[in-house]
Design an enzyme around this catalytic site. Sequence first.
Site, PDB file in Angstrom:
ATOM      1  N   CYS A 124       0.827  -1.204   0.000  1.00  0.00           N
ATOM      2  CA  CYS A 124       0.000   0.000   0.000  1.00  0.00           C
ATOM      3  C   CYS A 124       0.863   1.257   0.000  1.00  0.00           C
ATOM      4  CB  CYS A 124      -0.867   0.031   1.246  1.00  0.00           C
ATOM      5  SG  CYS A 124      -1.913  -1.396   1.431  1.00  0.00           S
TER       6      CYS A 124
ATOM      7  N   ARG B 171       5.153  -0.183  -6.352  1.00  0.00           N
ATOM      8  CA  ARG B 171       5.150  -0.971  -5.113  1.00  0.00           C
ATOM      9  C   ARG B 171       4.194  -2.150  -5.186  1.00  0.00           C
ATOM     10  NH1 ARG B 171       6.407   2.749  -0.320  1.00  0.00           N
ATOM     11  NH2 ARG B 171       4.959   1.515   0.878  1.00  0.00           N
TER      12      ARG B 171
ATOM     13  N   TRP C 285      -3.048  -2.732  -1.365  1.00  0.00           N
ATOM     14  CA  TRP C 285      -2.676  -4.113  -1.626  1.00  0.00           C
ATOM     15  C   TRP C 285      -3.439  -4.919  -0.574  1.00  0.00           C
ATOM     16  CZ3 TRP C 285      -0.324  -8.175   0.981  1.00  0.00           C
ATOM     17  CH2 TRP C 285       0.180  -9.217   0.183  1.00  0.00           C
TER      18      TRP C 285
ATOM     19  N   ASN D 106      -1.851   2.115   5.797  1.00  0.00           N
ATOM     20  CA  ASN D 106      -0.919   1.025   5.464  1.00  0.00           C
ATOM     21  C   ASN D 106      -0.661   0.263   6.750  1.00  0.00           C
ATOM     22  OD1 ASN D 106      -0.709   2.247   3.010  1.00  0.00           O
ATOM     23  ND2 ASN D 106       1.467   2.757   3.177  1.00  0.00           N
ATOM     24  N   GLY D 107      -0.696  -1.050   6.687  1.00  0.00           N
ATOM     25  CA  GLY D 107      -0.418  -1.841   7.884  1.00  0.00           C
ATOM     26  C   GLY D 107      -1.567  -2.800   8.168  1.00  0.00           C
TER      27      GLY D 107
ATOM     28  N   GLU E 141      16.495 -19.107  -6.528  1.00  0.00           N
ATOM     29  CA  GLU E 141      16.170 -17.766  -7.006  1.00  0.00           C
ATOM     30  C   GLU E 141      15.574 -17.838  -8.423  1.00  0.00           C
ATOM     31  OE1 GLU E 141      15.619 -14.846  -6.289  1.00  0.00           O
ATOM     32  OE2 GLU E 141      16.149 -13.570  -7.967  1.00  0.00           O
TER      33      GLU E 141
ATOM     34  N   LYS F 265      11.894 -16.445  -9.397  1.00  0.00           N
ATOM     35  CA  LYS F 265      11.691 -15.494 -10.496  1.00  0.00           C
ATOM     36  C   LYS F 265      10.640 -16.056 -11.464  1.00  0.00           C
ATOM     37  CE  LYS F 265      13.933 -11.957  -9.735  1.00  0.00           C
ATOM     38  NZ  LYS F 265      13.675 -12.284  -8.371  1.00  0.00           N
TER      39      LYS F 265
ATOM     40  N   GLU G  11       7.099 -15.876  -9.856  1.00  0.00           N
ATOM     41  CA  GLU G  11       6.495 -14.548  -9.677  1.00  0.00           C
ATOM     42  C   GLU G  11       6.205 -13.865 -10.998  1.00  0.00           C
ATOM     43  OE1 GLU G  11       8.644 -11.890  -7.097  1.00  0.00           O
ATOM     44  OE2 GLU G  11      10.557 -12.251  -8.023  1.00  0.00           O
TER      45      GLU G  11
ATOM     46  N   HIS H 238      15.638 -37.722  -3.190  1.00  0.00           N
ATOM     47  CA  HIS H 238      14.959 -37.945  -1.909  1.00  0.00           C
ATOM     48  C   HIS H 238      13.502 -37.492  -1.958  1.00  0.00           C
ATOM     49  CE1 HIS H 238      18.697 -39.178  -0.055  1.00  0.00           C
ATOM     50  NE2 HIS H 238      19.266 -38.175  -0.682  1.00  0.00           N
TER      51      HIS H 238
ATOM     52  N   LYS I  38       6.203  -4.556  -4.061  1.00  0.00           N
ATOM     53  CA  LYS I  38       7.646  -4.292  -4.075  1.00  0.00           C
ATOM     54  C   LYS I  38       8.187  -4.129  -2.662  1.00  0.00           C
ATOM     55  CE  LYS I  38      11.498  -3.401  -6.206  1.00  0.00           C
ATOM     56  NZ  LYS I  38      12.171  -4.620  -6.710  1.00  0.00           N
TER      57      LYS I  38
HETATM   58  C1  AGP Z   1      11.947 -10.506  -5.430  1.00  0.00           C
HETATM   59  O1  AGP Z   1      11.844 -10.705  -6.803  1.00  0.00           O
HETATM   60  C2  AGP Z   1      10.701 -10.547  -4.719  1.00  0.00           C
HETATM   61  N1  AGP Z   1       9.771  -9.616  -5.255  1.00  0.00           N
HETATM   62  C3  AGP Z   1      10.695 -10.656  -3.204  1.00  0.00           C
HETATM   63  O2  AGP Z   1      10.994 -11.985  -2.913  1.00  0.00           O
HETATM   64  C4  AGP Z   1      11.632  -9.742  -2.386  1.00  0.00           C
HETATM   65  O3  AGP Z   1      12.957 -10.084  -2.593  1.00  0.00           O
HETATM   66  C5  AGP Z   1      11.245  -9.860  -0.887  1.00  0.00           C
HETATM   67  O4  AGP Z   1       9.942  -9.412  -0.708  1.00  0.00           O
HETATM   68  C6  AGP Z   1      12.192  -9.111   0.023  1.00  0.00           C
HETATM   69  O5  AGP Z   1      12.132  -7.738  -0.196  1.00  0.00           O
HETATM   70  P1  AGP Z   1      13.265  -6.776   0.332  1.00  0.00           P
HETATM   71  O6  AGP Z   1      14.533  -7.166  -0.344  1.00  0.00           O
HETATM   72  O7  AGP Z   1      12.799  -5.411  -0.079  1.00  0.00           O
HETATM   73  O8  AGP Z   1      13.345  -6.933   1.808  1.00  0.00           O
END
Ligand code: AGP
Length: 615
Positions: free
Chosen positions: A2, A27, A77, A101-102, A483, A487, A490, A506, A610
Site C-alpha cells: 500500500c 510498489r 494491496w 498502510n499496515g 532464485e 523469479k 512470480e 529424496h 515491491k
Molecule cells: C523478489 O523478486 C521478490 N519480489 C521478493 O521476494 C523480495 O525479494 C522480498 O519481498 C524481500 O524484499 P526486500 O529485499 O525489499 O526486503
Amino acid sequence: MCGIVGLVGHKDAVNKIIDGLKKLEYRGYDSAGMALVEQNSGELCVIKTAGKIANLEHEAHSKYKGAAEAGIGHTRWATHGKPTKENAHPHATELVALVHNGIIENYADLRKSLLAQGISLNSNTDTEVVMQMISLLLSKGVAPLEAVQRTVSSIRGTYAFGIVFKQHPEMIIGARKGSPLAIGVNADGKLSLGSDAVALSGFANQVAYLEDGDIAQLYTNGSLNILDKDGNKAARPWQPISKDQSIPDKKGYEHFMLKEIFEQPSTIADTLIHYIGRPSNKTVNIHPSGISWDQTNHITIIACGTSYYAGLVAKYWFEKYARIPVEVDVASEYRYRTPPVHEKSVGIFISQSGETADTLAALRYIRNLGHTCVTIVNIPTSTLAREANVVLPTFAGLEISVASTKAFTAQMAVLAYMLIEALKMRNDADLSFELAKEFLTVDALILNALDTMQGLTQLAKKLSETKDVLYLGRGVLYPIAMEGALKMKELSYIHAEGYAAGEMKHGPIALIDKGMSVIALCPYDKEGLFHKIVSNICEAKARGAQISILTCKKGRLLLEEAELKCPIYLYPDATQLTAPLIYSIPMQFLAYLTALNRGVDIDQPRNLAKSVTVE
Ligand code: AGP
C-alpha cells in the site's frame, strides 16, 4: 505494498495526488482511491476504484469540480477483504476520510464493539474500523487530534494513517507505528505526507521521517505540529530528497525489469568502486565497514525472498573461506522462534526496500540482545537503514520492477566485499587479495553473460507452455537455482522449484516424467561438484525430463564427451565467488522471456508488492 500520498496547501491537489499515486504504482497494488474537502461545497468527496490508477484518474476528473487544498490518496494491496471498490481506501463517513498502510490485529474486537454501539460497517477491512472509531469521537464533539490520539491508543498492530476532516479543510493528520510515513516540504514551505520519499519526490525537496508513535498535523499555511508517542512536541530532522528517489524512465526498454537486468554491469561496478580498491603489490584497499571481524565468530543473516537467497550464497562463501559459521533464516520464521544468538555474532539484514516488516522485526530482536546489526540495503533512507548500527548501501539505483534483479546481484557484491574485508582483518591478507582480484572481474563477466539473452528465447518459448520447472544446482548455485524458480513463479505464474541437485532423489524425482522441464546450473568447478550434478542430470534424463544445461566451455566439452545429448547454454568461466552473479543472469532472462511469451504484467505481477510492509 500500500502507498499513501497526502497534500495540504498545494494548488491542483487532485492532479498532484494522482501523480503521487502513479509514482507508487511500482510498489504493487490492486485498487486506489482519494479524498478531498472541496472548497466550494465544503463536502468531503471520496473516489475509489478497483484496478489501475488510470481508472481512478478517469473518475476523479469527471467528479471533482471544485478546487481543494487538502487531500489524501492511497494505493491498496489487499490484506483484509477482497480487492474491490468497497474495500479500497479511503474509508470515510461524512466527517472524516482515512487511508491506512499496515494491519490492525485487534480489529475483530474493535468491530464488535462498534457494532454494539449501533455503528454499521460497509467493508470487510480492518481500516474501516479505525476510521469509524475516529468518526464516532468527532460526532461527539471531540477535536480531530484527540480523536486520533484516543483511537490509536486502543489499536494493536501496525499503521501509517493519512486522515482528512470535513470540518478542517486546512489540515491533514498523519500517524505511524510499524509502517513508515514521511513528511515532505517544498521550497514554498508547502507540506505533504507520503509512505516513502518516492511518493513525495514530485512535490517536496526535503523529507522528514516520522518515528513510531508520532502523530503529525500538517496545515495548508505550512505549519507542522508533531507529537511523539508520549504526546510531547517533537521535531524530526529534514533531509534533502535525492535524485535517486525519483522514478527513472525506461530508457527505451519495453519493461523496467529488462532495463534493470541490463544495468547490472554498471550497478555492480558502482558497488565495487565504493567498497574495494584496485589491488596492487599484493594488497587491496578496502572501505572500512566498521565491523569488528576479528571479534566475530558467528554470523546471523536474516532476509526474505530474493534477499534471503543472497544471504544463502554468503553462507557458502563465509564458511568456506573465512571459516566463520553462518546461520541464515527467513525473517518471518526467525522473529518468532526466539533463537539464542551466539555471543560474538554479527547480524546481517539484507533488503532491497529496507522496509520489509519481518526483516525489521528480526533486526530489532538481535539489536535488543546487544549485537551489532548490519544492513545491506538499496534505499539508504529506509527504516532498516535508520535502525541498523552499520549501513552498507548496494548502489543499485532505484529498482522499479517488482521482481528484484540488479538489487540482488548488488547484495551479493556487498557480501563478497564483506568476506574480503573479514579475511583481511582476520590476518588472511593473501586470500583476501586473491579473492578481491578475482571478484573485481565480475562486472565484465556479467556483461558477457548479458549477450546470451537471444540464445534463450527458444527455451523460454518451450517453458511458457510447460506446467512445472525444476531448477537444479549445487553449492553456491543451489541458492541461485531457488532464485531462478522464484523469479519464474512470480513473473510467469508457472510452478517452479529450486532444488539441491543431490537432494532430488529424496523425493522430487517422483514428479519427473517427460512433462517436467529441468534447468541444471552446471559450470565446471575445481571443487568437483560438476561431476556430481552431471550424475543427477543423468538420473532426471533417464526418467524422461526435458533437460537444459547451463555451463561453461570446459563443462560443455566434458558433457559432449559423456554424450549427454541435452541443449547446452554457454556462460563465462566462473569461480565460487563469481558464479552466483553470472548464473543469476540466465535465471532473470528465462523468467522475463517466459513471462513475455505469456503476456503477463512483467513489472507488476499479480498479487505481489515491491515493499512488503506487513508481516
Ligand atoms: C523478489 O523478486 C521478490 N519480489 C521478493 O521476494 C523480495 O525479494 C522480498 O519481498 C524481500 O524484499 P526486500 O529485499 O525489499 O526486503
